[in-house]
Design an enzyme around this catalytic site. Structure first.
Site, PDB file in Angstrom:
ATOM      1  N   CYS A 180       0.811  -1.224   0.000  1.00 13.20           N
ATOM      2  CA  CYS A 180       0.000   0.000   0.000  1.00 13.20           C
ATOM      3  C   CYS A 180       0.842   1.270   0.000  1.00 13.20           C
ATOM      4  CB  CYS A 180      -0.926   0.022   1.216  1.00 13.20           C
ATOM      5  SG  CYS A 180      -2.042  -1.381   1.304  1.00 13.20           S
TER       6      CYS A 180
ATOM      7  N   HIS B 179      -8.978   3.164  -2.632  1.00 13.27           N
ATOM      8  CA  HIS B 179      -7.583   2.886  -2.263  1.00 13.27           C
ATOM      9  C   HIS B 179      -6.973   1.903  -3.263  1.00 13.27           C
ATOM     10  CE1 HIS B 179      -4.009   1.810  -0.204  1.00 13.27           C
ATOM     11  NE2 HIS B 179      -4.497   0.850   0.574  1.00 13.27           N
TER      12      HIS B 179
ATOM     13  N   CYS C 283      -0.761   2.658   6.748  1.00 16.93           N
ATOM     14  CA  CYS C 283      -0.380   1.307   7.153  1.00 16.93           C
ATOM     15  C   CYS C 283      -0.034   0.506   5.905  1.00 16.93           C
ATOM     16  CB  CYS C 283      -1.495   0.630   7.940  1.00 16.93           C
ATOM     17  SG  CYS C 283      -3.049   0.426   7.051  1.00 16.93           S
TER      18      CYS C 283
END
Length: 399
Positions: A95, A348, A379
């Site tokens: 991510c 996302h 995160c």
């Protein structure tokens, strides 16, 4: 020969509208074509930047396969029409891919190896679901290096609810509603649109179209509409599709430069890179990663969270944001946090999201000359967190 670190500035950033994976906006659009569109728009918006002055193109992707494989930083640069002399590479920190593309190439600028770079990320989760083609080493489970829940992000979010029993489903849902409301208001106020690049999309059924706005937002979301959603990761759990980011497609990109070079070329310097930090945590509760990453950064800089005037934190899951806020004693509805909403509403697309956070922070800095420092934090799967500290180049005093 000794070297002196140079100041690094964020010049500009753009992104595609984010789409829903599966049958969404980009179902029949290639991932690399989305990156090409971003690079070309960056160059169009910054005509004073000679293409040959770009020293590197760093593009992140979590699932580096198919049309988002093949060293996408280099291939996208060629496809976008940059000079063949401009190199590029691919990067993966799940991510935090785009965030790491910025910190890695930005560090190269500070060191003096680069003057100007393009950094960003792409994820086409519709074509390439997270984990496609991977083969986790069986030792992870056989030697109990991680719990099986560590390999499923939704399960790690449920684990975080266990660790923070004060973060209830109702509290997570309330945060999600606020995110949707803030995104709707930001769109109504024209805050988000300036950094979106239109993308031509095609559909066998509907022909050609134009993607001009984010597809995931659900304006009008209420506590009542979220209350009845299923909890797919645990029976009677807390994590639902309503209080987590969805599966999304999209690309982002930014121009970074040495501050002196930006001045020489007449480029904007919208914010200054101060420092960055990454930290590891137990993979089973990967959502808590921003806490130690931020703690390490603040300690190194000798500043407190009270001195951070704006916080852009990726909303992979509401519980992950709330754990961060609870740790630092920040109210759930603190005005510093994601003023224009976040990934729960906007989406996302994994490796691309870090630069979206930066784009929004840069825009907010321009409106807030009273704010000196802001952070972008997120995160990361397999138990990590990353935080970047930025200084507002428009700062005029105050907090």
């Amino acid at each position: 020969m000794p070297r002196t670190a140079r100041d690094v500035v964020f010049v500009d950033g753009v992104r595609t509208p984010f789409g829903k994976s599966g049958k969404g906006l980009y179902a029949e659009t290639r991932a690399d074509d989305m990156v090409v569109r971003v690079i070309r728009e960056l160059m169009r918006r910054n005509p004073d930047l000679p293409p040959e002055r770009i020293d590197e193109v760093a593009i992140a992707a979590t699932t580096q396969i198919g049309d988002q494989g093949l060293t996408i930083g280099r291939t996208a640069a060629i496809l976008a029409g940059l000079p063949r002399s401009v190199p590029g590479y691919a990067i993966d920190r799940m991510c935090a891919g785009a965030l790491t593309a910025v910190t890695t190439s930005g560090a190269g600028i500070a060191f003096g190896a680069y003057d100007v770079v393009i950094a960003g990320g792409v994820e086409h989760m519709g074509r390439h679901p997270m984990g496609e083609g991977v083969d986790p080493n069986p030792r992870f489970l056989s030697e109990k290096l991680v719990d099986p829940t560590a390999l499923v992000m939704g399960n790690t979010a449920e684990n975080l609810h266990d660790r923070y029993p004060s973060i209830t489903k109702e509290r997570a849902d309330a945060y999600a509603v606020r995110s949707q409301e803030k995104v709707a208001k930001a769109y109504a106020d024209g805050k988000i649109q300036p950094d979106l690049v239109e993308v031509v999309v095609r559909s066998l059924e509907q022909g050609y179209g134009l993607a001009t706005k984010d597809e995931p937002p659900r304006p009008g979301t209420t506590m009542e509409s979220l209350a009845g959603l299923k909890t797919p990761f645990r029976a009677h759990g807390n994590v639902t599709p309503g209080n987590a980011a969805g599966l999304n497609d999209g690309a982002t990109g930014a121009i970074l430069a040495a501050e002196e070079v930006a001045r020489e070329l007449g480029l904007s310097a919208r914010m200054r890179l101060v420092d960055f930090s990454f930290a590891g945590v137990e993979p089973e509760v990967m959502g808590v990663g921003p806490v130690p990453a931020t703690e390490k950064l603040l300690a190194r800089q000798g500043i407190s969270m009270d001195e951070i005037g704006l916080i852009e934190i990726n909303e992979a899951f509401a519980v992950q944001v709330l754990a961060f806020l609870e740790h630092f004693g920040i109210a759930d509805d603190d005005a510093r946090v994601n003023p224009w909403g976040g990934a729960i509403a906007l989406g996302h697309p994994l490796a691309s999201s870090g630069v979206r956070l930066m784009m929004q922070l840069a825009r907010q800095f321009a409106e807030r000359p009273d704010v000196r420092y802001g952070i972008t934090t997120m995160c990361v799967g397999m138990g990590m967190g990353g935080t970047v500290l930025w200084e507002n180049t428009n700062y005029e005093g105050g907090k």
